[in-house]
Design an enzyme around this catalytic site. Structure first.
Site, PDB file in Angstrom:
ATOM      1  CE1 TYR A  39       6.497   0.885   9.789  1.00 34.21           C
ATOM      2  CE2 TYR A  39       4.433   2.079  10.090  1.00 34.21           C
ATOM      3  CZ  TYR A  39       5.153   0.886  10.108  1.00 34.21           C
ATOM      4  OH  TYR A  39       4.525  -0.301  10.420  1.00 34.21           O
TER       5      TYR A  39
ATOM      6  CB  SER B 114       1.365  -0.620   8.393  1.00 37.07           C
ATOM      7  OG  SER B 114       0.894   0.310   9.346  1.00 37.07           O
TER       8      SER B 114
END
Length: 265
Positions: A158, A145
């Site tokens: 995250y 990501s």
């Protein structure tokens, strides 16, 4: 455009029951690859298999797998290689996020993200490494990501998991270079999938960035075209990746200037 290198190859995709994983599976099959679909939702996998079987003359196999259950991973991969043959490409796509500030995040949620996003990814990768090293061929694609490059508020845990995925991939790439096995990290910004049903329960983040979201079908096409190439990373959208590069060079300035914008979650 067709990736001729994929014809007759076996591509395994985790988290294939929806979103980006589903699109990667369908696109790989369209390019002539045999596909193995792994996810927790067996019914959705079977539905995708029916659509692939109807559209393409390739082999398609489904197996239920929760990648956080590391005891089950060796059994599933052994079955794949026994019933389906050698694995040529592994796409570690399974993952999820929960957006909370660090003081609000529960240890259960944090552990859950690490179990799926990091430990599960590494465990799946370890299952294919001996065979890829032996035959000196293969490709491992890890879906990370932009959060792994540019951390923002409300995504500390995250972002930590995606930093770990990028770090693991960078080291693995160097280890596998002598064996001609490729490693690619995919670092997307927000994608228009069900990811935010869990990550952004309030819906605030989606409202703020909806027009900037990536199309999973287009991203899947880019990923599939990169298979069996030396592409190190896929970073999209370009403007967001430019932000992560600036952050690497000028972290204090970016944090100061982007402070308010980063809180739009």
């Amino acid at each position: 455009m067709v990736n001729e290198k994929l014809k007759g190859k076996t591509v395994v995709i985790t988290g294939a029951s929806g979103g980006l994983g589903e699109q990667i599976a369908f696109t790989a099959a369209r390019n002539g690859a045999n596909v193995v679909l792994l996810a927790r939702n067996h019914d959705k996998l079977c539905d995708l298999k029916q659509r692939i079987d109807a559209a393409f003359s390739v082999k398609c196999m489904v197996e239920r797998l929760d990648v956080s259950n590391t005891e089950e991973i060796p059994k599933v991969f052994q079955k794949i290689q026994r019933d389906f043959g050698p694995i040529d490409v592994l796409v570690n796509n399974a993952g999820y996020g929960i957006f909370d500030e660090a003081h609000e995040a529960t240890l259960e949620d944090i552990q859950g993200m690490f179990n799926v996003n990091v430990i599960g990814l590494i465990a799946c990768t370890k299952e294919v490494l001996p065979f890829m090293r032996e035959k000196k061929s293969g490709h491992i694609i890890n879906i990370a990501s932009q959060a792994g490059k540019l951390a923002t508020p409300k995504s500390s845990a995250y972002a930590a998991t995606k930093h770990a995925v990028i770090g693991f991939s960078n080291s693995l790439r160097m280890e596998l270079a002598p064996f001609h096995v490729f490693v690619t990290t995919v670092n997307p910004g927000p994608i228009a999938t069900q990811f935010f049903d869990i990550a952004d329960k309030s819906g605030t983040y989606i409202k703020n960035i909806e027009r900037y979201m990536l199309d999973p079908e287009k991203l899947a096409e880019i990923i599939v075209q990169s298979m069996f190439t030396k592409r190190r990373e896929i970073n999209l959208p370009r403007w967001m990746n430019a932000g992560s590069i600036l952050y690497t060079l000028f972290p204090m300035i970016v944090e100061k200037v982007g402070g308010k914008a980063f809180y739009k979650k």
